[in-house]
Design a protein around this motif. Structure first.
Motif, PDB file in Angstrom:
ATOM      1  N   GLU A 252       0.826  -1.207   0.000  1.00  0.00           N
ATOM      2  CA  GLU A 252       0.000   0.000   0.000  1.00  0.00           C
ATOM      3  C   GLU A 252       0.862   1.260   0.000  1.00  0.00           C
ATOM      4  O   GLU A 252       0.533   2.244  -0.668  1.00  0.00           O
ATOM      5  N   LEU A 253       1.970   1.227   0.729  1.00  0.00           N
ATOM      6  CA  LEU A 253       2.887   2.371   0.724  1.00  0.00           C
ATOM      7  C   LEU A 253       3.487   2.553  -0.670  1.00  0.00           C
ATOM      8  O   LEU A 253       3.566   3.672  -1.178  1.00  0.00           O
ATOM      9  N   GLY A 254       3.877   1.451  -1.302  1.00  0.00           N
ATOM     10  CA  GLY A 254       4.410   1.516  -2.663  1.00  0.00           C
ATOM     11  C   GLY A 254       3.385   2.054  -3.653  1.00  0.00           C
ATOM     12  O   GLY A 254       3.723   2.836  -4.554  1.00  0.00           O
ATOM     13  N   ASP A 255       2.129   1.649  -3.485  1.00  0.00           N
ATOM     14  CA  ASP A 255       1.053   2.160  -4.340  1.00  0.00           C
ATOM     15  C   ASP A 255       0.896   3.672  -4.164  1.00  0.00           C
ATOM     16  O   ASP A 255       0.700   4.407  -5.125  1.00  0.00           O
ATOM     17  N   PHE A 256       0.978   4.140  -2.913  1.00  0.00           N
ATOM     18  CA  PHE A 256       0.886   5.572  -2.630  1.00  0.00           C
ATOM     19  C   PHE A 256       2.028   6.327  -3.310  1.00  0.00           C
ATOM     20  O   PHE A 256       1.813   7.354  -3.955  1.00  0.00           O
ATOM     21  N   VAL A 257       3.232   5.822  -3.174  1.00  0.00           N
ATOM     22  CA  VAL A 257       4.415   6.451  -3.771  1.00  0.00           C
ATOM     23  C   VAL A 257       4.259   6.521  -5.293  1.00  0.00           C
ATOM     24  O   VAL A 257       4.537   7.555  -5.907  1.00  0.00           O
ATOM     25  N   ALA A 258       3.781   5.441  -5.900  1.00  0.00           N
ATOM     26  CA  ALA A 258       3.598   5.417  -7.355  1.00  0.00           C
ATOM     27  C   ALA A 258       2.483   6.370  -7.789  1.00  0.00           C
ATOM     28  O   ALA A 258       2.628   7.099  -8.778  1.00  0.00           O
ATOM     29  N   ARG A 259       1.373   6.367  -7.059  1.00  0.00           N
ATOM     30  CA  ARG A 259       0.223   7.213  -7.407  1.00  0.00           C
ATOM     31  C   ARG A 259       0.608   8.690  -7.419  1.00  0.00           C
ATOM     32  O   ARG A 259       0.163   9.442  -8.268  1.00  0.00           O
ATOM     33  N   TRP A 260       1.437   9.092  -6.474  1.00  0.00           N
ATOM     34  CA  TRP A 260       1.809  10.509  -6.363  1.00  0.00           C
ATOM     35  C   TRP A 260       3.172  10.809  -6.970  1.00  0.00           C
ATOM     36  O   TRP A 260       3.703  11.897  -6.797  1.00  0.00           O
TER      37      TRP A 260
END
Length: 182
Positions: A35-43
């Motif tokens: 989920e942290l990786g998804d956040f980093v990628a999304r932003w």
């Protein structure tokens, strides 16, 4: 709102980060490294290496600190909370041009961790908002069952729901039905 792209992006990142917290009335959606990786990628957070458990713990703590800024009862309290957060951040402003983005300013140190990166860029964006006397744009959704935060970007500062398609629509339908029953 007369803010540049970088500031709007940092504020939107802050809103998304804070709204991953159960403190906003929903589920915790920042519970693991995926989920942290998804956040980093999304932003499109740049310059971040391999994420680990320490990154997750630090970002989760940072999210709660930003939540306290958004929900401060008044501007002086928001200033104190943001200054406390910024005092532990290495801020090194520099111009950058990368990944197809135009020239912009990064505030984090070149070797910054994810936590430091977010604290610097989001913290400076929030500081600019406070300096511009726009503190009231930091809001919490007015829907009774939602505590999500948002930045009111409307010209006349009239936005009251985190999302007009969900909370806003739900509240308008409820008001319409209540009028029809009366």
């Amino acid at each position: 709102m007369p803010f540049g792209h970088d500031m709007v992006h940092s504020l939107a990142t802050a809103v998304d980060l804070v709204n991953t917290s159960p403190s906003t009335g929903g589920e915790d959606t920042l519970t693991d490294l995926r989920e942290l990786g998804d956040f980093v990628a999304r932003w499109e957070v740049s310059g971040i290496g391999e994420l680990d458990a320490a990154d997750l713990a630090q970002v989760r703590a940072l999210r709660e600190a930003f939540h306290k800024v958004f929900t401060a009862p008044d501007q002086p309290t928001a200033v104190i909370r943001l200054n406390t957060l910024l005092s532990g951040t290495r801020i090194t402003p520099r111009l950058a041009e990368h990944d197809g983005h135009p020239l912009h300013v990064h505030y984090f140190a070149p070797d910054a961790s994810l936590h430091e990166h977010l604290a610097a860029d989001i913290g400076v964006a929030l500081a600019h908002l406070l300096v511009e006397d726009e503190w009231e744009r930091l809001r919490t959704c007015s829907a009774p069952d939602c505590d999500h935060v948002f930045v009111d970007e409307s010209r006349n500062r009239s936005r009251v729901y985190c999302d007009s398609r969900t909370c806003g629509n739900r509240m308008h339908v409820a008001a319409y039905r209540a009028r029809r029953r009366a």
